[in-house]
Design a protein around this motif. Sequence first.
Motif, PDB file in Angstrom:
ATOM      1  N   ALA A 193       0.874  -1.174   0.000  1.00 31.00           N
ATOM      2  CA  ALA A 193       0.000   0.000   0.000  1.00 31.00           C
ATOM      3  C   ALA A 193       0.910   1.223   0.000  1.00 31.00           C
ATOM      4  O   ALA A 193       1.655   1.431   0.944  1.00 31.00           O
ATOM      5  CB  ALA A 193      -0.894  -0.001   1.233  1.00 31.00           C
ATOM      6  N   GLU A 194       0.849   1.990  -1.106  1.00 34.16           N
ATOM      7  CA  GLU A 194       1.757   3.127  -1.241  1.00 34.16           C
ATOM      8  C   GLU A 194       0.970   4.416  -1.490  1.00 34.16           C
ATOM      9  O   GLU A 194       0.309   4.553  -2.524  1.00 34.16           O
ATOM     10  CB  GLU A 194       2.697   2.896  -2.429  1.00 34.16           C
ATOM     11  N   PRO A 195       1.060   5.364  -0.562  1.00 29.38           N
ATOM     12  CA  PRO A 195       0.370   6.646  -0.753  1.00 29.38           C
ATOM     13  C   PRO A 195       0.880   7.384  -1.989  1.00 29.38           C
ATOM     14  O   PRO A 195       2.067   7.304  -2.315  1.00 29.38           O
ATOM     15  CB  PRO A 195       0.724   7.435   0.521  1.00 29.38           C
ATOM     16  N   GLN A 196      -0.021   8.062  -2.682  1.00 29.51           N
ATOM     17  CA  GLN A 196       0.306   8.849  -3.876  1.00 29.51           C
ATOM     18  C   GLN A 196      -0.214  10.262  -3.667  1.00 29.51           C
ATOM     19  O   GLN A 196      -1.233  10.450  -3.020  1.00 29.51           O
ATOM     20  CB  GLN A 196      -0.403   8.255  -5.112  1.00 29.51           C
ATOM     21  N   ILE A 197       0.456  11.246  -4.292  1.00 31.92           N
ATOM     22  CA  ILE A 197      -0.030  12.624  -4.116  1.00 31.92           C
ATOM     23  C   ILE A 197      -1.101  12.991  -5.146  1.00 31.92           C
ATOM     24  O   ILE A 197      -1.732  14.037  -5.036  1.00 31.92           O
ATOM     25  CB  ILE A 197       1.124  13.658  -4.186  1.00 31.92           C
ATOM     26  N   THR A 198      -1.327  12.121  -6.125  1.00 35.79           N
ATOM     27  CA  THR A 198      -2.274  12.443  -7.190  1.00 35.79           C
ATOM     28  C   THR A 198      -3.723  12.521  -6.679  1.00 35.79           C
ATOM     29  O   THR A 198      -4.076  11.885  -5.697  1.00 35.79           O
ATOM     30  CB  THR A 198      -2.210  11.363  -8.280  1.00 35.79           C
ATOM     31  N   HIS A 199      -4.525  13.283  -7.409  1.00 36.02           N
ATOM     32  CA  HIS A 199      -5.944  13.467  -7.092  1.00 36.02           C
ATOM     33  C   HIS A 199      -6.168  13.831  -5.623  1.00 36.02           C
ATOM     34  O   HIS A 199      -7.108  13.356  -4.980  1.00 36.02           O
ATOM     35  CB  HIS A 199      -6.777  12.257  -7.531  1.00 36.02           C
ATOM     36  N   GLY A 200      -5.279  14.658  -5.108  1.00 36.01           N
ATOM     37  CA  GLY A 200      -5.465  15.190  -3.757  1.00 36.01           C
ATOM     38  C   GLY A 200      -5.164  14.183  -2.666  1.00 36.01           C
ATOM     39  O   GLY A 200      -5.517  14.411  -1.506  1.00 36.01           O
ATOM     40  N   GLY A 201      -4.505  13.092  -3.016  1.00 39.58           N
ATOM     41  CA  GLY A 201      -4.180  12.062  -2.016  1.00 39.58           C
ATOM     42  C   GLY A 201      -4.833  10.752  -2.390  1.00 39.58           C
ATOM     43  O   GLY A 201      -6.038  10.576  -2.226  1.00 39.58           O
ATOM     44  N   SER A 202      -4.044   9.852  -2.934  1.00 34.26           N
ATOM     45  CA  SER A 202      -4.556   8.547  -3.368  1.00 34.26           C
ATOM     46  C   SER A 202      -3.766   7.452  -2.680  1.00 34.26           C
ATOM     47  O   SER A 202      -2.757   7.715  -2.027  1.00 34.26           O
ATOM     48  CB  SER A 202      -4.402   8.404  -4.882  1.00 34.26           C
ATOM     49  N   MET A 203      -4.223   6.215  -2.854  1.00 34.15           N
ATOM     50  CA  MET A 203      -3.491   5.058  -2.344  1.00 34.15           C
ATOM     51  C   MET A 203      -3.367   4.058  -3.486  1.00 34.15           C
ATOM     52  O   MET A 203      -4.322   3.841  -4.229  1.00 34.15           O
ATOM     53  CB  MET A 203      -4.240   4.425  -1.173  1.00 34.15           C
ATOM     54  N   ARG A 204      -2.133   3.522  -3.627  1.00 36.62           N
ATOM     55  CA  ARG A 204      -1.927   2.458  -4.617  1.00 36.62           C
ATOM     56  C   ARG A 204      -1.860   1.124  -3.881  1.00 36.62           C
ATOM     57  O   ARG A 204      -1.043   0.949  -2.987  1.00 36.62           O
ATOM     58  CB  ARG A 204      -0.633   2.690  -5.398  1.00 36.62           C
ATOM     59  N   TYR A 205      -2.760   0.224  -4.239  1.00 33.66           N
ATOM     60  CA  TYR A 205      -2.858  -1.092  -3.601  1.00 33.66           C
ATOM     61  C   TYR A 205      -2.285  -2.138  -4.546  1.00 33.66           C
ATOM     62  O   TYR A 205      -2.663  -2.173  -5.714  1.00 33.66           O
ATOM     63  CB  TYR A 205      -4.320  -1.452  -3.319  1.00 33.66           C
ATOM     64  N   THR A 206      -1.403  -2.987  -4.042  1.00 32.75           N
ATOM     65  CA  THR A 206      -0.937  -4.126  -4.830  1.00 32.75           C
ATOM     66  C   THR A 206      -1.481  -5.384  -4.176  1.00 32.75           C
ATOM     67  O   THR A 206      -1.328  -5.574  -2.961  1.00 32.75           O
ATOM     68  CB  THR A 206       0.604  -4.185  -4.883  1.00 32.75           C
ATOM     69  N   TRP A 240      -8.135  21.642  -7.835  1.00 33.85           N
ATOM     70  CA  TRP A 240      -7.137  21.889  -6.775  1.00 33.85           C
ATOM     71  C   TRP A 240      -6.095  20.781  -6.698  1.00 33.85           C
ATOM     72  O   TRP A 240      -4.975  21.004  -6.264  1.00 33.85           O
ATOM     73  CB  TRP A 240      -7.838  22.082  -5.417  1.00 33.85           C
ATOM     74  N   ASN A 241      -6.477  19.581  -7.135  1.00 31.56           N
ATOM     75  CA  ASN A 241      -5.532  18.458  -7.134  1.00 31.56           C
ATOM     76  C   ASN A 241      -4.402  18.666  -8.141  1.00 31.56           C
ATOM     77  O   ASN A 241      -3.369  18.023  -8.045  1.00 31.56           O
ATOM     78  CB  ASN A 241      -6.271  17.148  -7.440  1.00 31.56           C
ATOM     79  N   HIS A 242      -4.589  19.559  -9.098  1.00 24.93           N
ATOM     80  CA  HIS A 242      -3.530  19.856 -10.072  1.00 24.93           C
ATOM     81  C   HIS A 242      -2.871  21.202  -9.748  1.00 24.93           C
ATOM     82  O   HIS A 242      -2.307  21.850 -10.647  1.00 24.93           O
ATOM     83  CB  HIS A 242      -4.108  19.924 -11.497  1.00 24.93           C
ATOM     84  N   ALA A 243      -2.967  21.648  -8.511  1.00 25.14           N
ATOM     85  CA  ALA A 243      -2.502  22.997  -8.139  1.00 25.14           C
ATOM     86  C   ALA A 243      -1.055  23.250  -8.571  1.00 25.14           C
ATOM     87  O   ALA A 243      -0.751  24.309  -9.128  1.00 25.14           O
ATOM     88  CB  ALA A 243      -2.668  23.217  -6.638  1.00 25.14           C
ATOM     89  N   ALA A 244      -0.178  22.282  -8.346  1.00 22.65           N
ATOM     90  CA  ALA A 244       1.239  22.515  -8.662  1.00 22.65           C
ATOM     91  C   ALA A 244       1.415  22.805 -10.153  1.00 22.65           C
ATOM     92  O   ALA A 244       2.059  23.782 -10.546  1.00 22.65           O
ATOM     93  CB  ALA A 244       2.061  21.300  -8.251  1.00 22.65           C
ATOM     94  N   GLU A 245       0.784  21.963 -10.974  1.00 24.34           N
ATOM     95  CA  GLU A 245       0.884  22.126 -12.425  1.00 24.34           C
ATOM     96  C   GLU A 245       0.261  23.456 -12.874  1.00 24.34           C
ATOM     97  O   GLU A 245       0.808  24.169 -13.712  1.00 24.34           O
ATOM     98  CB  GLU A 245       0.146  20.939 -13.093  1.00 24.34           C
ATOM     99  N   ILE A 246      -0.862  23.803 -12.280  1.00 23.20           N
ATOM    100  CA  ILE A 246      -1.592  24.997 -12.698  1.00 23.20           C
ATOM    101  C   ILE A 246      -0.880  26.276 -12.241  1.00 23.20           C
ATOM    102  O   ILE A 246      -0.710  27.219 -13.015  1.00 23.20           O
ATOM    103  CB  ILE A 246      -3.053  24.929 -12.180  1.00 23.20           C
TER     104      ILE A 246
END
Length: 409
Positions: free
Chosen positions: A242-255, A378-384
């Motif tokens: 389970a690896e946290p991701q910063i995308t979409h305002g805070g996501s989790m990647r599950y394997t 807001w989830n793309h704030a850095a890019e925007i």
Amino acid sequence: MKSDTCRVCGTPISKFMTFGRMPIANGFLMAEEIKDEYFFELAPAFCESCNMFQLVEQPEPEKMFHGHYAFYSSTSRYMQAHFAHFAASVMDGPLAGRTDPFVVELGSNDGIMLQNFHQRGMRHLGVEPSVNVAEAARAKGINTVGAFFGRDLAGKITAEHGQADAILAANVMCHIPDLNGVAEGVARLLKPDGVFIFEDPYLGDMIAKTSYDQIYDEHVFIFSVTSVARAFASHGLEVIDAEPQITHGGSMRYTLSPKGARPVSERVAAQVAKEHEQGLQKPQTYLGFKRNCETSREKLMAVLETARKDGKRVVGYGATSKSTTVTCYCGITPTHVQFISDTTPIKQGKLSPGAHIPVKPYSEFTRAWPDYALLFAWNHAAEIREKETAFAAAGGRWIVYVPEVGIVA
Ligand code: JHZ
Ligand code: ZN
């Protein structure tokens, strides 16, 4: 479809709050279509038995995913880089050294992820029920089948291509109400030592940031590691990372992989412990979330009402799915926000669902800078923010609402 029992474990559930009458979040429409606009009650529930956060009612899948689905994954440059990294981590990780591996992606949209496998000449198949985005993927040479994934399709794919070494899904699993059916399909399609890797907006982030705009028709579930582990355990699949991701305002990647097939990372138990500490298993946490949503709404409307009284020009930035929940729940109208700027052609020239705020091309935003831009993406704030230095230099300010309502430079 309305459900008074948990979609995963069958325990009775009931809503702990309501966001009220909501349209289809990606149902951008023309003025003449307003009379036929579809609404349902957007209300979340928390299953105390299996800890699954879910909607009580979700519209029929065909109302959301069809031949004119408005969200194209490739609209964000940062997300393209994210999926290139995701794909590389699979090719250089679990797929490394395998002979002629086969990768399946559920909900492959315009091919933002699979294009990376395609470029390396790997056997791949996308499953995508929204015809127009599937067509965009095929135009890039990506093998795509136009269908909803489930037990039956898993059988068909296996018969035609063999079992998969990896099954991937990004921002898709949380859309599918029959999670048990999909889990069964995955278990059938996956090789005994294969991996199933998916990521979705994370419940822990949503609660911590009061990012209630992750709740809309498509997101029938908001997952945690605890709830995912329980849901898949009954299908013989185990969460191994389970690896946290910063995308979409805070996501989790599950394997996940078939139980016992692969070692389990220490990160899994650590994340479950963290969820417990955050109180994600307690019903009171969701009552606190409800109060935080109400406070957020009051504060945002106070900022927008003041701007309106002061004669300020406010424009929305990004006609996101999330913005449908925000505009409809808060009562934002075209008198608060003149239009929403968005780079997606299919959304332009239409009205936002429910609130009926015009959506205009990005050139309208740059043509005459508004006083304020309400940052719906807001989830793309850095890019925007990186892109919008001229707006900032012209004195433009951003109205934000996650994690707190405010006006920022
Ligand atoms: P964005 C989508 O949600 C839908 P949305 C879906 N249901 C899901 O699960 C989540 O993704 C994860 C525009 N834009 O990514 C493009 C600009 O105009 O926040 C998009 O219309 N300028 C599958 O819709 C929107 O904003 C820009 O510079 O909430 C962003 O939508 C950028 C970066 C985007 O997802
Ligand atoms: Zn349950």
